[in-house]
Design an enzyme around this catalytic site. Structure first.
Site, mmCIF file in Angstrom:
data_model
loop_
_atom_site.group_PDB
_atom_site.id
_atom_site.type_symbol
_atom_site.label_atom_id
_atom_site.label_comp_id
_atom_site.label_asym_id
_atom_site.label_seq_id
_atom_site.Cartn_x
_atom_site.Cartn_y
_atom_site.Cartn_z
ATOM 1 N N HIS A 55 -10.372 -4.911 -3.045
ATOM 2 C CA HIS A 55 -9.029 -5.182 -2.533
ATOM 3 C C HIS A 55 -9.122 -5.593 -1.080
ATOM 4 O O HIS A 55 -9.895 -5.032 -0.303
ATOM 5 C CB HIS A 55 -8.103 -3.970 -2.704
ATOM 6 C CG HIS A 55 -8.704 -2.675 -2.254
ATOM 7 N ND1 HIS A 55 -9.637 -1.983 -2.991
ATOM 8 C CD2 HIS A 55 -8.504 -1.957 -1.128
ATOM 9 C CE1 HIS A 55 -9.979 -0.884 -2.341
ATOM 10 N NE2 HIS A 55 -9.318 -0.856 -1.201
ATOM 11 N N ASP A 92 0.845 -1.195 0.000
ATOM 12 C CA ASP A 92 0.000 0.000 0.000
ATOM 13 C C ASP A 92 0.887 1.255 0.000
ATOM 14 O O ASP A 92 1.900 1.316 0.717
ATOM 15 C CB ASP A 92 -0.916 -0.003 1.231
ATOM 16 C CG ASP A 92 -2.047 0.995 1.111
ATOM 17 O OD1 ASP A 92 -3.207 0.561 1.003
ATOM 18 O OD2 ASP A 92 -1.774 2.224 1.132
ATOM 19 N N ILE A 93 0.506 2.240 -0.786
ATOM 20 C CA ILE A 93 1.293 3.478 -0.909
ATOM 21 C C ILE A 93 1.206 4.332 0.359
ATOM 22 O O ILE A 93 2.074 5.160 0.618
ATOM 23 C CB ILE A 93 0.816 4.272 -2.159
ATOM 24 C CG1 ILE A 93 1.915 5.145 -2.716
ATOM 25 C CG2 ILE A 93 -0.461 5.049 -1.886
ATOM 26 C CD1 ILE A 93 1.608 5.701 -4.103
ATOM 27 N N VAL A 144 -10.940 3.258 -3.546
ATOM 28 C CA VAL A 144 -10.623 2.681 -4.853
ATOM 29 C C VAL A 144 -11.651 1.586 -5.139
ATOM 30 O O VAL A 144 -11.796 0.633 -4.357
ATOM 31 C CB VAL A 144 -9.196 2.099 -4.897
ATOM 32 C CG1 VAL A 144 -8.921 1.469 -6.258
ATOM 33 C CG2 VAL A 144 -8.159 3.182 -4.585
HETATM 34 P P1 DGP Z 1 -9.614 1.743 0.491
HETATM 35 O O1 DGP Z 1 -9.675 2.965 1.352
HETATM 36 O O2 DGP Z 1 -10.068 0.494 1.217
HETATM 37 O O3 DGP Z 1 -10.329 1.929 -0.825
HETATM 38 O O4 DGP Z 1 -8.061 1.517 0.196
HETATM 39 C C1 DGP Z 1 -7.404 2.006 -0.924
HETATM 40 C C2 DGP Z 1 -5.927 1.891 -0.622
HETATM 41 O O5 DGP Z 1 -5.219 1.986 -1.847
HETATM 42 C C3 DGP Z 1 -5.362 2.985 0.282
HETATM 43 O O6 DGP Z 1 -4.880 2.383 1.485
HETATM 44 C C4 DGP Z 1 -4.230 3.603 -0.513
HETATM 45 C C5 DGP Z 1 -3.987 2.616 -1.619
HETATM 46 N N1 DGP Z 1 -3.597 3.202 -2.883
HETATM 47 C C6 DGP Z 1 -4.284 4.145 -3.592
HETATM 48 N N2 DGP Z 1 -3.631 4.433 -4.721
HETATM 49 C C7 DGP Z 1 -2.523 3.643 -4.738
HETATM 50 C C8 DGP Z 1 -1.448 3.488 -5.665
HETATM 51 O O7 DGP Z 1 -1.369 4.135 -6.712
HETATM 52 N N3 DGP Z 1 -0.472 2.592 -5.337
HETATM 53 C C9 DGP Z 1 -0.520 1.849 -4.182
HETATM 54 N N4 DGP Z 1 0.484 0.993 -3.964
HETATM 55 N N5 DGP Z 1 -1.524 1.967 -3.292
HETATM 56 C C10 DGP Z 1 -2.501 2.859 -3.569
#
Ligand code: DGP
Length: 113
Positions: free
Chosen positions: A100, A30-31, A96
């Site tokens: 996930h 996660d970023i 998103v």
């Molecule tokens: P949620 O809030 O459950 O929809 O989690 C979405 C997660 O996705 C959040 O913890 C940050 C992660 N995220 C969003 N954009 C990116 C990205 O471009 N790369 C990565 N590695 N993680 C991302």
């Protein structure tokens, strides 16, 4: 889906730090980590959210948990423990819209709520 950020991560258009992949699932760090280990496990198939899954997706979603178990072991989290979370829509904070599974571990996690 062409405008889905996680579809772009799966197909390599957007870079990610991959920790696991197979024919059905892809997992990456996660970023914005909320714990020392914070990994997202996604189905290669685009499904917006748990609300959008169908009976036909049972195996696909179940597979994410099997992948999570393997990743938790690989990351050294199995014995101390870890948390698996799927956020759905606004009240859960889903940002998103490609299903996930969050895998969180590496510290004592606080109670949810
Ligand atoms: P949620 O809030 O459950 O929809 O989690 C979405 C997660 O996705 C959040 O913890 C940050 C992660 N995220 C969003 N954009 C990116 C990205 O471009 N790369 C990565 N590695 N993680 C991302």
């Amino acid at each position: 889906m062409s405008d889905c950020i996680f579809c772009k991560i799966i197909n390599g258009e957007i870079p990610s730090t991959s920790v696991y992949q197979d024919e059905q699932a892809y997992a990456f760090r996660d970023i914005q980590p909320a714990a020392p280990t914070h990994i997202l496990i996604v189905p290669r198939k685009h499904i917006d959210s748990i609300n959008a899954m169908t009976d036909n997706d049972e195996q696909t979603i179940g597979h994410l948990f099997n992948a999570a178990r393997q990743i938790a072991t690989q990351e050294g989290l199995a014995e101390n423990g870890y948390r698996l979370v799927i956020n759905t829509n606004a009240h859960a904070g889903q940002t998103v819209f490609h299903i996930h599974l969050h895998l969180l571990g590496g510290r004592q996690l606080t109670k949810m709520g």
